[in-house]
Design a protein around this motif. Structure first.
Motif, mmCIF file in Angstrom:
data_model
loop_
_atom_site.group_PDB
_atom_site.id
_atom_site.type_symbol
_atom_site.label_atom_id
_atom_site.label_comp_id
_atom_site.label_asym_id
_atom_site.label_seq_id
_atom_site.Cartn_x
_atom_site.Cartn_y
_atom_site.Cartn_z
ATOM 1 N N GLU A 239 9.521 2.309 -14.640
ATOM 2 C CA GLU A 239 10.168 2.823 -15.854
ATOM 3 C C GLU A 239 9.862 1.921 -17.051
ATOM 4 O O GLU A 239 9.527 2.397 -18.133
ATOM 5 N N LEU A 240 9.968 0.622 -16.836
ATOM 6 C CA LEU A 240 9.726 -0.342 -17.919
ATOM 7 C C LEU A 240 8.283 -0.272 -18.399
ATOM 8 O O LEU A 240 8.005 -0.330 -19.593
ATOM 9 N N ARG A 241 7.408 -0.101 -17.458
ATOM 10 C CA ARG A 241 5.979 -0.063 -17.727
ATOM 11 C C ARG A 241 5.642 0.968 -18.810
ATOM 12 O O ARG A 241 4.793 0.735 -19.662
ATOM 13 N N LYS A 242 6.342 2.075 -18.769
ATOM 14 C CA LYS A 242 6.100 3.144 -19.750
ATOM 15 C C LYS A 242 6.408 2.691 -21.176
ATOM 16 O O LYS A 242 5.881 3.231 -22.140
ATOM 17 N N LEU A 243 7.304 1.708 -21.271
ATOM 18 C CA LEU A 243 7.754 1.266 -22.594
ATOM 19 C C LEU A 243 7.018 0.026 -23.093
ATOM 20 O O LEU A 243 7.128 -0.350 -24.257
ATOM 21 N N ILE A 244 6.287 -0.631 -22.196
ATOM 22 C CA ILE A 244 5.637 -1.893 -22.577
ATOM 23 C C ILE A 244 4.296 -1.631 -23.257
ATOM 24 O O ILE A 244 3.510 -0.804 -22.795
ATOM 25 N N ASN A 245 4.087 -2.369 -24.319
ATOM 26 C CA ASN A 245 2.819 -2.303 -25.038
ATOM 27 C C ASN A 245 1.666 -2.608 -24.068
ATOM 28 O O ASN A 245 1.667 -3.654 -23.427
ATOM 29 N N PRO A 246 0.672 -1.703 -23.956
ATOM 30 C CA PRO A 246 -0.396 -1.886 -22.956
ATOM 31 C C PRO A 246 -1.184 -3.188 -23.113
ATOM 32 O O PRO A 246 -1.521 -3.831 -22.121
ATOM 33 N N ALA A 247 -1.450 -3.588 -24.335
ATOM 34 C CA ALA A 247 -2.214 -4.832 -24.560
ATOM 35 C C ALA A 247 -1.417 -6.031 -24.058
ATOM 36 O O ALA A 247 -1.963 -6.947 -23.432
ATOM 37 N N LEU A 248 -0.116 -5.968 -24.297
ATOM 38 C CA LEU A 248 0.755 -7.055 -23.853
ATOM 39 C C LEU A 248 0.801 -7.099 -22.320
ATOM 40 O O LEU A 248 0.726 -8.159 -21.708
ATOM 41 N N PHE A 249 0.882 -5.911 -21.768
ATOM 42 C CA PHE A 249 0.955 -5.827 -20.307
ATOM 43 C C PHE A 249 -0.343 -6.356 -19.670
ATOM 44 O O PHE A 249 -0.304 -7.052 -18.658
ATOM 45 N N ASP A 250 -1.478 -6.038 -20.289
ATOM 46 C CA ASP A 250 -2.763 -6.543 -19.792
ATOM 47 C C ASP A 250 -2.796 -8.063 -19.787
ATOM 48 O O ASP A 250 -3.258 -8.679 -18.839
ATOM 49 N N LYS A 251 -2.298 -8.645 -20.881
ATOM 50 C CA LYS A 251 -2.242 -10.102 -20.991
ATOM 51 C C LYS A 251 -1.412 -10.672 -19.842
ATOM 52 O O LYS A 251 -1.791 -11.646 -19.189
#
Ligand SMILES: [Zn+2]
Length: 235
Positions: free
Chosen positions: A166-178
């Motif tokens: 659920e959280l993943r959907k809300l997290i900025n993808p670039a940030l998540f990649d980092k």
């Protein structure tokens, strides 16, 4: 600032890691690891014994062929010796015969040695083959017991994974990649708060306030030059 969802995601990962670490401390997990190493070792020994048995079989075949050859030769000489007339020739033949008799004794000894080694290989093979099922049964038992432990942890793990999805959907993808990249390079935790306005919350390295302030400007976080973590300005 780092997205609140990203930090929650990181906390959940931390919990998952903790659960996994706890499971690895489980007695059955540790015992299973030992038994599996034993199993591999025994199987390796069996393979080596197999090879040794084959080697001995070839040696035995070669020794028997040699024995046959020497025996034939001796029989031949025994016949010839009766027809010999001169003494020098007789001496020569006798000497040859003695040599062949000695060669025959040697090959007989060799055969005895091969058979003895073969018996030992068979004994070892049997002993290990008898142990192996016990080890396999032990591994099975450990698997069952360890499965109980993982089963007990499962509801919380499932819950965490659902929350993370659920959280993943809300997290900025670039940030998540980092986050993923740093996590995979064994940097834990990835995001740490800035402490006292000058220190990395991960490695505690102190930085000049001016540097921190200029780097924090804009997105509200910076990379620690010392430990590679991402330092964020806590609210
Ligand atoms: Zn640091």
């Amino acid at each position: 600032m780092i997205q609140k969802e990203m930090l929650t995601y990181q906390d959940l990962d931390k919990e998952l890691n903790r659960i996994e670490r706890e499971l690895r401390k489980n007695d059955y997990y540790i015992k299973r690891k030992k038994l599996k190493a034993m199993q591999a070792d025994y199987e390796d020994k069996l393979t080596k014994l197999d090879q040794k048995a084959l080697e001995l079989k070839n040696q035995l075949a070669a020794a028997r062929a040699l024995m046959q050859k020497i025996t034939n030769f001796i029989l031949e000489q025994n016949k010839e010796i009766t027809e010999v007339e001169s003494e020098s020739e007789l001496n020569y033949m006798s000497k040859k015969l003695a040599e062949n008799m000695e060669a025959l004794a040697n090959v007989e000894n060799d055969i005895k040695r091969i058979l003895k080694e073969g018996e030992e290989v068979a004994r070892n093979f049997e002993a290990i083959s008898a142990e192996l099922p016990k080890i396999i049964a032990g591994i099975k038992k450990c698997n069952e017991e360890f499965a109980k432990a993982t089963e007990a942890a499962k509801p919380r793990v499932t819950e965490i994974k659902q929350q993370q999805a659920e959280l993943r959907k809300l997290i900025n993808p670039a940030l998540f990649d980092k986050y993923k990249k740093l996590s995979e390079s064994q940097i834990h935790p990835v995001f740490v708060p800035l402490q006292d306005g000058v220190r990395c919350g991960g490695c505690r390295m102190e930085m000049p306030r001016g540097v921190v302030e200029s780097k924090m400007q804009g997105n509200g976080y910076m990379v620690c030059e010392h430990c590679g973590r991402i330092i964020y300005q806590a609210e």
